[in-house]
Enzyme design. Structure first.
Site, PDB file in Angstrom:
ATOM      1  N   GLY A 129       0.815  -1.219   0.000  1.00 20.98           N
ATOM      2  CA  GLY A 129       0.000   0.000   0.000  1.00 20.98           C
ATOM      3  C   GLY A 129       0.843   1.261   0.000  1.00 20.98           C
ATOM      4  CG  HIS A 174       3.224   0.559  -5.424  1.00 23.62           C
ATOM      5  ND1 HIS A 174       3.258   1.635  -4.579  1.00 23.62           N
ATOM      6  CD2 HIS A 174       3.937  -0.416  -4.822  1.00 23.62           C
ATOM      7  CE1 HIS A 174       3.955   1.332  -3.497  1.00 23.62           C
ATOM      8  NE2 HIS A 174       4.387   0.088  -3.617  1.00 23.62           N
ATOM      9  CB  SER A 188      10.315   4.571  -1.579  1.00 21.82           C
ATOM     10  OG  SER A 188      10.148   3.972  -0.320  1.00 21.82           O
TER      11      SER A 188
HETATM   12  P1  AMP Z   1       6.089  -2.372  -1.552  1.00 20.75           P
HETATM   13  O1  AMP Z   1       4.689  -1.890  -1.438  1.00 20.75           O
HETATM   14  O2  AMP Z   1       7.124  -1.377  -1.170  1.00 20.75           O
HETATM   15  O3  AMP Z   1       6.276  -3.724  -0.916  1.00 20.75           O
HETATM   16  O4  AMP Z   1       6.332  -2.599  -3.117  1.00 20.75           O
HETATM   17  C1  AMP Z   1       5.493  -3.423  -3.868  1.00 20.75           C
HETATM   18  C2  AMP Z   1       6.145  -3.683  -5.194  1.00 20.75           C
HETATM   19  O5  AMP Z   1       6.362  -2.459  -5.887  1.00 20.75           O
HETATM   20  C3  AMP Z   1       7.525  -4.353  -5.038  1.00 20.75           C
HETATM   21  O6  AMP Z   1       7.673  -5.341  -6.046  1.00 20.75           O
HETATM   22  C4  AMP Z   1       8.461  -3.197  -5.241  1.00 20.75           C
HETATM   23  O7  AMP Z   1       9.742  -3.594  -5.721  1.00 20.75           O
HETATM   24  C5  AMP Z   1       7.719  -2.387  -6.284  1.00 20.75           C
HETATM   25  N1  AMP Z   1       8.185  -0.998  -6.256  1.00 20.75           N
HETATM   26  C6  AMP Z   1       8.404  -0.225  -5.173  1.00 20.75           C
HETATM   27  N2  AMP Z   1       8.897   0.968  -5.527  1.00 20.75           N
HETATM   28  C7  AMP Z   1       9.006   0.962  -6.888  1.00 20.75           C
HETATM   29  C8  AMP Z   1       9.457   1.918  -7.857  1.00 20.75           C
HETATM   30  N3  AMP Z   1       9.929   3.110  -7.513  1.00 20.75           N
HETATM   31  N4  AMP Z   1       9.425   1.546  -9.165  1.00 20.75           N
HETATM   32  C9  AMP Z   1       8.960   0.320  -9.539  1.00 20.75           C
HETATM   33  N5  AMP Z   1       8.515  -0.613  -8.664  1.00 20.75           N
HETATM   34  C10 AMP Z   1       8.541  -0.305  -7.360  1.00 20.75           C
END
Ligand code: AMP
Length: 280
Positions: free
Chosen positions: A31, A37, A186
């Site tokens: 989230g 995402h 992020s």
């Molecule tokens: P998270 O919600 O941080 O667990 O991320 C969910 C997914 O989104 C994971 O596969 C992350 O690697 C990907 N993700 C997070 N930040 C980015 C970004 N800046 N660009 C592309 N994918 C991302």
């Protein structure tokens, strides 16, 4: 968009898709969604007939309880963003759906991968990641799993998980989306105050400096210089490492024809930021 909270309701949707021979793409998230995402969801939507996104802040992957407590939660905005980007199904389970009382955790043999970088500085983190991804994959039964290169080591860990569990799922690693000043998107960026937000792109600047000078520099000297640069700017650098991009082993141990990656984790106060860049 259909919002599903119960595993049994998800099972019905998944079974219907399988009977109808629809390919399923899956994007797991925690989230606080951003364009990074959404780019994963867009890619899945292009390549599959059904895309399922999940939002679940997995407690077992947080080695630091304070980080878990402060993890941003923006569920209303997330739902809005998902609706706007044409997402079909959101799986939004609570903890008891993912970890019911009879849930038995297993140990994942991640070997070397778990002893370095994120594995070293976040003990137990990758076991938690494997636990939740394993559980979600067994529920969503996707043909393709979409994850971001932003979490470079996690990509290798998940690839290992697919092997260990013999899942026949294609892993699609998507490029890192960045803000216009280079900062990798992020969820944790939402916690940066304006001063920290101004400093944060220095991480990407440092990675670029390494990339541009890597071919004719001594990697150890380069890392020392980069660490000093970040620390002098106000970061507390946890690690900067140059590694073989396939194994994450040190470049001296790898075949010179292989690709290299530089990976960094650095704190601004209590906010931990990570990023990486392929070097060649
Ligand atoms: P998270 O919600 O941080 O667990 O991320 C969910 C997914 O989104 C994971 O596969 C992350 O690697 C990907 N993700 C997070 N930040 C980015 C970004 N800046 N660009 C592309 N994918 C991302």
């Amino acid at each position: 968009m259909i919002i599903i909270k119960k595993a049994k309701d998800l099972a019905a949707i998944v079974n219907n898709a399988i009977i109808a021979k629809k390919s399923i793409g899956f994007v797991p998230t925690m989230g606080a969604l951003h364009s990074g995402h959404l780019s994963l969801i867009a890619q899945s939507a292009k390549e599959n007939q059904l895309t399922i996104c999940s939002i679940f802040i997995n407690p077992t992957q947080f080695n630091n309880p304070d980080d878990f407590k402060k993890y941003p939660v923006t569920i209303e905005t997330d739902i809005d963003l998902l609706e706007k980007c044409g997402s079909q199904v959101l799986f939004l389970p609570d903890t008891t759906e993912i970890y019911p009382q009879d849930f038995k955790s297993i140990h994942y043999e991640l070997g070397y991968l778990e002893t370095i970088l994120e594995g070293k500085f976040r003990p137990g983190h990758f076991q938690g990641v494997c636990q939740v991804v394993d559980r979600l994959l067994s529920m969503v039964k996707p043909d393709k799993l979409y994850i971001g290169q932003k979490d470079f080591q996690q990509c290798l860990v998940i690839s290992r998980l697919l092997e260990l569990r013999e899942f026949k799922i294609k892993l699609i690693i998507c490029p890192t989306l960045r803000e216009s000043d280079g900062l990798a998107m992020s969820s944790r960026n939402a916690r940066l105050d304006p001063e920290q937000r101004k400093l944060a792109p220095k991480i990407y600047e440092t990675l670029l400096m390494i990339k541009n000078t890597f071919s004719d520099s001594d990697p150890k000297e380069l890392i020392k210089k980069a660490t000093n640069h970040l620390n002098a700017a106000g970061f507390e650098t946890e690690y900067i490492e140059i590694a073989d991009a396939e194994s994450l082993r040190s470049p001296e141990l790898s075949n010179n024809n292989k690709r290299h990656v530089v990976l960094v984790a650095a704190y601004l106060k209590d906010i931990r930021l990570i990023d990486n860049l392929l070097l060649d």
